[in-house]
Design an enzyme around this catalytic site. Structure first.
Site, short mmCIF file in Angstrom:
data_model
loop_
_atom_site.label_atom_id
_atom_site.label_comp_id
_atom_site.label_asym_id
_atom_site.label_seq_id
_atom_site.Cartn_x
_atom_site.Cartn_y
_atom_site.Cartn_z
N ASP A 151 0.86 -1.18 0.00
CA ASP A 151 0.00 0.00 0.00
C ASP A 151 0.90 1.24 0.00
OD1 ASP A 151 -2.35 1.59 0.33
OD2 ASP A 151 -1.94 1.68 2.47
N TYR A 152 0.33 2.40 -0.33
CA TYR A 152 1.14 3.62 -0.39
C TYR A 152 0.92 4.50 0.83
CZ TYR A 152 3.51 7.71 -2.27
OH TYR A 152 4.35 8.78 -2.44
N ASP A 153 -0.24 5.17 0.89
CA ASP A 153 -0.51 6.10 1.99
C ASP A 153 -0.61 5.37 3.32
OD1 ASP A 153 -1.22 8.84 0.57
OD2 ASP A 153 -2.21 7.25 -0.58
N ASP A 196 -2.08 -0.52 5.74
CA ASP A 196 -2.46 0.09 7.02
C ASP A 196 -3.95 0.28 7.22
OD1 ASP A 196 -2.54 2.26 5.01
OD2 ASP A 196 -2.96 3.51 6.75
#
EC number: 3.1.3.12
Length: 229
Positions: free
Chosen positions: A5-7, A177
């Protein structure tokens, strides 16, 4: 294989999501990692956003699984491209809401419309939520509730099935997250799964934040170097 995932996983979640650029350390880390492992960014964002924030030649699964960018080519998963016009209409019907809800920001994406509530007063959020849920019912799209955001997105797709279709049975590390990442953990319970941040999870492991996650990725990258030597 590595799916990230990124953010909130690679970068911190910030009040202005349009400013979530990768720093030099992250660019170097991901660049090295993808040279040694088949690495994907798995995100709710668009391919264009990730390419802007993380300007590397890297594969992606975007819009929570609705489309992928593999070897530079965009692929729409499960016929999701039929919703392109739907989200145009939703955006046109709701963009005036910024006048009704001070602090609201609305972002049009190809396969989603995102409502950012971070600057709104708490007293107005329940009313906005009701309006968004009504729009979702009218247009037959899915409502997702995230950190400071509500998003209307393509129904019937998720990160879990998208990752599974890419990796098959190959060994994988999956990190995320947010609630959307739980679908990835559940659908890939044979993978090494990592929850970033607080909260209940289906992941096998847990780290405190994106800083700790980067440390783990650096360790994995170094193992890849040693394996090639």
């Amino acid at each position: 294989m590595i799916f990230l995932d990124y953010d909130g996983t690679l970068v911190p979640i910030i009040m202005n999501p349009e400013e979530s650029y990768a720093d030099a350390g992250l660019l170097s880390l991901i660049s090295d990692l993808k040279e040694r492992f088949d690495t994907y960014i798995v995100t709710g964002r668009s391919p264009e956003e990730i390419s802007r924030f993380l300007p590397l030649d890297i594969n992606m699964i975007c819009y929570h699984g609705a489309c992928s960018k593999i070897n530079g080519q965009i692929v729409y998963n499960n016929g999701s491209d039929r919703f392109l016009g739907v989200f145009d209409r939703i955006y046109e019907d709701t963009r005036s809401w910024v006048s009704d809800f001070p602090g609201l920001r609305i972002y049009r994406k190809n396969l989603a419309v995102l409502y950012h509530l971070g600057l709104m007063g708490a007293d107005m959020k329940p009313k906005l939520r009701s309006r968004i849920e009504e729009i979702a019912r009218i247009f037959g799209v899915e409502t997702y509730y995230g950190k400071m955001i509500i998003e209307l997105r393509v129904p019937g797709v998720n990160k879990g099935s998208a990752i599974r279709s890419v990796r098959g049975e190959r060994p994988a590390i999956i990190a995320g997250d947010d609630a959307t990442d739980e679908a990835a953990f559940e659908a890939n319970d044979d993978a090494l799964t990592i929850k970033v941040g607080e909260g209940e999870t289906h992941a096998k492991f847990h780290v405190a934040d994106y800083i700790e996650m980067r440390k783990i990725l650096k360790f994995i990258e170094m193992l890849g170097v040693q394996k090639k030597q």
